[in-house]
Design an enzyme around this catalytic site. Structure first.
Site, PDB file in Angstrom:
ATOM      1  N   ASP A 150      89.369  42.852  73.999  1.00  0.00           N
ATOM      2  CA  ASP A 150      90.803  42.824  73.724  1.00  0.00           C
ATOM      3  C   ASP A 150      91.143  44.138  73.021  1.00  0.00           C
ATOM      4  O   ASP A 150      90.296  44.767  72.396  1.00  0.00           O
ATOM      5  CB  ASP A 150      91.172  41.600  72.878  1.00  0.00           C
ATOM      6  CG  ASP A 150      92.674  41.336  72.901  1.00  0.00           C
ATOM      7  OD1 ASP A 150      93.427  42.112  73.528  1.00  0.00           O
ATOM      8  OD2 ASP A 150      93.107  40.345  72.275  1.00  0.00           O
ATOM      9  N   SER A 151      92.420  44.518  73.132  1.00  0.00           N
ATOM     10  CA  SER A 151      92.841  45.852  72.720  1.00  0.00           C
ATOM     11  C   SER A 151      93.150  45.994  71.245  1.00  0.00           C
ATOM     12  O   SER A 151      93.392  47.096  70.773  1.00  0.00           O
ATOM     13  CB  SER A 151      94.103  46.194  73.493  1.00  0.00           C
ATOM     14  OG  SER A 151      95.087  45.190  73.243  1.00  0.00           O
ATOM     15  N   GLY A 152      93.220  44.889  70.531  1.00  0.00           N
ATOM     16  CA  GLY A 152      93.683  44.958  69.145  1.00  0.00           C
ATOM     17  C   GLY A 152      95.166  44.644  69.054  1.00  0.00           C
ATOM     18  O   GLY A 152      95.719  44.498  67.973  1.00  0.00           O
TER      19      GLY A 152
ATOM     20  N   ASP B 229      99.271  46.199  73.522  1.00  0.00           N
ATOM     21  CA  ASP B 229     100.546  45.496  73.632  1.00  0.00           C
ATOM     22  C   ASP B 229     101.005  45.021  72.261  1.00  0.00           C
ATOM     23  O   ASP B 229     100.305  45.187  71.274  1.00  0.00           O
ATOM     24  CB  ASP B 229     100.378  44.263  74.550  1.00  0.00           C
ATOM     25  CG  ASP B 229      99.361  43.271  73.992  1.00  0.00           C
ATOM     26  OD1 ASP B 229      98.426  43.711  73.292  1.00  0.00           O
ATOM     27  OD2 ASP B 229      99.488  42.066  74.241  1.00  0.00           O
TER      28      ASP B 229
ATOM     29  N   GLN C 226     104.271  40.194  78.579  1.00  0.00           N
ATOM     30  CA  GLN C 226     104.815  39.601  77.354  1.00  0.00           C
ATOM     31  C   GLN C 226     106.175  38.979  77.682  1.00  0.00           C
ATOM     32  O   GLN C 226     106.426  38.659  78.832  1.00  0.00           O
ATOM     33  CB  GLN C 226     104.902  40.656  76.233  1.00  0.00           C
ATOM     34  CG  GLN C 226     103.525  41.083  75.691  1.00  0.00           C
ATOM     35  CD  GLN C 226     102.821  39.995  74.877  1.00  0.00           C
ATOM     36  OE1 GLN C 226     103.419  38.998  74.459  1.00  0.00           O
ATOM     37  NE2 GLN C 226     101.513  40.168  74.655  1.00  0.00           N
TER      38      GLN C 226
ATOM     39  N   GLY D 168     101.023  36.617  74.517  1.00  0.00           N
ATOM     40  CA  GLY D 168     102.176  36.080  73.800  1.00  0.00           C
ATOM     41  C   GLY D 168     102.356  34.581  73.891  1.00  0.00           C
ATOM     42  O   GLY D 168     103.392  34.055  73.482  1.00  0.00           O
TER      43      GLY D 168
ATOM     44  N   ASP E 129      90.055  32.735  77.193  1.00  0.00           N
ATOM     45  CA  ASP E 129      89.189  32.912  76.022  1.00  0.00           C
ATOM     46  C   ASP E 129      89.871  32.219  74.868  1.00  0.00           C
ATOM     47  O   ASP E 129      91.091  32.070  74.860  1.00  0.00           O
ATOM     48  CB  ASP E 129      89.036  34.401  75.658  1.00  0.00           C
ATOM     49  CG  ASP E 129      90.236  34.901  74.878  1.00  0.00           C
ATOM     50  OD1 ASP E 129      91.273  35.145  75.508  1.00  0.00           O
ATOM     51  OD2 ASP E 129      90.162  34.995  73.640  1.00  0.00           O
TER      52      ASP E 129
HETATM   53  N1  PRF Z   1      97.825  40.125  73.321  1.00  0.00           N
HETATM   54  C1  PRF Z   1      96.536  40.568  73.132  1.00  0.00           C
HETATM   55  N2  PRF Z   1      95.547  39.727  72.817  1.00  0.00           N
HETATM   56  C2  PRF Z   1      95.830  38.411  72.687  1.00  0.00           C
HETATM   57  C3  PRF Z   1      97.122  37.899  72.865  1.00  0.00           C
HETATM   58  C4  PRF Z   1      98.187  38.799  73.204  1.00  0.00           C
HETATM   59  O1  PRF Z   1      99.346  38.453  73.382  1.00  0.00           O
HETATM   60  C5  PRF Z   1      97.033  36.513  72.635  1.00  0.00           C
HETATM   61  C6  PRF Z   1      98.125  35.532  72.693  1.00  0.00           C
HETATM   62  N3  PRF Z   1      97.709  34.225  72.573  1.00  0.00           N
HETATM   63  C7  PRF Z   1      95.699  36.252  72.326  1.00  0.00           C
HETATM   64  N4  PRF Z   1      94.991  37.401  72.359  1.00  0.00           N
HETATM   65  N5  PRF Z   1      96.269  41.860  73.277  1.00  0.00           N
END
Ligand code: PRF
Length: 386
Positions: A102-104, A156, A204, A231, A281
């Site tokens: 995931d990007s953070g 994002d 989003q 989101g 996940d």
């Molecule tokens: N964006 C990112 N990771 C996430 C989410 C998101 O909106 C969510 C939303 N449940 C979980 N992990 N980058």
């Protein structure tokens, strides 16, 4: 239209079957680290470890084709430089199958203190030591190149729930502009370790159908190898989540995998598979395990409850991991009562085993063409506290 090399990786997605009674799909993703049968649940390994289970046990007992890592956490600790020296996250943690990072774009909002969002990016204070850092679409791409996951996520903003319409709209447009910057920068930043990485953009738009539609169209248009829905599962009622998923999966390309981020309960997973989601996940199986909550096909168990103190039946006679029949409920309850770490480890293996069993079973029923009726039966059965 400009074709960005950054969006072309060696990833392939073969869609095996569509379920006649729902929008569920079974597929196979292939990357340089092997195949991923979908639908899939990805165990969360935030800080280069799936909490409470070793890589060997994870492979042998739970057997997921892919796990998840987190840019925010790995950037803070052990830090990107160490991962680079190690030759990437796969080597550092000795995991030779797929990894997604995931990007953070979520942790920065949920964990970091005093964050400030601007067009350029996000300035935030570390939850570890209070130090200040900046995440921009550009440096998040560079960090994810150095971590070296097979699937990397665009930077994002995950909006909270509830979210004011205008905020959601402006934030969505900024997420789209950040996506363009991610793609442009990734194009100039080659992979670090000789295998390719697929960038997934993120839809989003909070809980507004018109925004979700607009965002899904924008993301679909980017032409990535796979797409994500963000989101959601941020506190909205489940029905609202499903309604948003449906709007989005009706627009995202059918021939590319769809990933619903941070979802969810076993029931949420089955309902979203029915709406055409392929990847999931969530920290729920691992985090809840550490609090003594076990998921089973007949409902959830709070193993700390006194009622289990003399129940010498196996943890889960239908379970697929060795702990399910090796240990009794009474023994696991005892371990939680005396706060032995073995209790958390047993519960973690059980829950991950259950989540992976659930998505594999879903896949079997999609291939057999009876997913919708199986799903409805399972949803009823799992909606109980034992
Ligand atoms: N964006 C990112 N990771 C996430 C989410 C998101 O909106 C969510 C939303 N449940 C979980 N992990 N980058």
């Amino acid at each position: 239209m400009v074709i960005f090399a950054a969006l072309k990786s060696s990833m392939k997605f073969e869609l095996a079957v569509n379920d006649p009674g729902s929008s569920a799909r079974a597929g196979i993703i292939t990357t340089d680290h092997g195949t991923i049968e979908t639908p899939i649940f990805m165990p969360v390994g935030t800080v280069a470890s799936v909490k409470g289970i070793s890589q060997k046990e994870l492979k042998e007992e739970v057997n997921p084709d892919i796990i998840l890592g987190n840019t925010y956490h790995l950037y803070l600790r052990p830090q990107t430089e160490i991962l680079k020296k190690a030759g990437g996250l796969h080597k550092f943690m000795n995991w030779d199958r797929n990894i997604l990072t995931d990007s953070g774009g979520y942790q920065v909002y949920s964990l970091a203190e005093r964050r400030k969002i601007k067009e350029e990016g996000v300035r935030f204070k570390s939850h570890i030591d209070g130090s200040y850092h900046n995440f921009t679409p550009e440096n998040v791409m560079e960090i994810q190149r150095l971590i070296g996951a097979d699937i990397i996520m665009a930077f994002d903003e995950c909006t909270p729930y509830p979210c004011d319409y205008n905020y959601a709209k402006n934030s969505m447009h900024r997420t789209h502009r950040w996506l363009d910057r991610c793609i442009t920068h990734l194009d100039k930043t080659p992979p670090e370790y000789g295998y390719s990485q697929a960038l997934f953009p993120i839809v989003q738009g909070s809980t507004y159908k018109d925004l979700r539609k607009q965002s899904a169209e924008y993301i679909a248009n980017a032409g990535a190898e796979g797409n994500a829905i963000g989101g959601l599962s941020v506190g909205e009622p489940a029905e609202e989540m499903y309604a948003m998923t449906e709007v989005v999966t009706n627009i995202l390309p059918k021939e590319k995998p769809r990933y619903l981020m941070g979802v969810g309960t076993p029931i949420n997973i089955l309902e979203n598979i029915a709406l055409g989601v392929d990847m999931f996940d969530c920290v729920m199986p691992t985090r809840n395990a550490r609090n003594g909550m076990l998921f089973t096909s007949h409902g959830t168990i709070n193993i700390k409850n006194k009622k289990w103190q003399d129940d010498f039946s196996p943890l889960d006679e239908n379970g697929t991991t060795y702990v399910d029949t090796f240990y009794t409920k009474a023994y696991l309850r005892h371990l939680f009562t005396v706060n032995e770490m073995l209790g958390k480890q047993i519960a973690t293996m059980h829950n991950l085993g259950f989540y992976l069993w659930l998505v594999r079973e879903a896949r079997k029923h999609i291939l057999a063409g009876d997913f919708a009726s199986w799903k409805n039966m399972m949803v009823k059965q799992m909606d109980k506290r034992l």
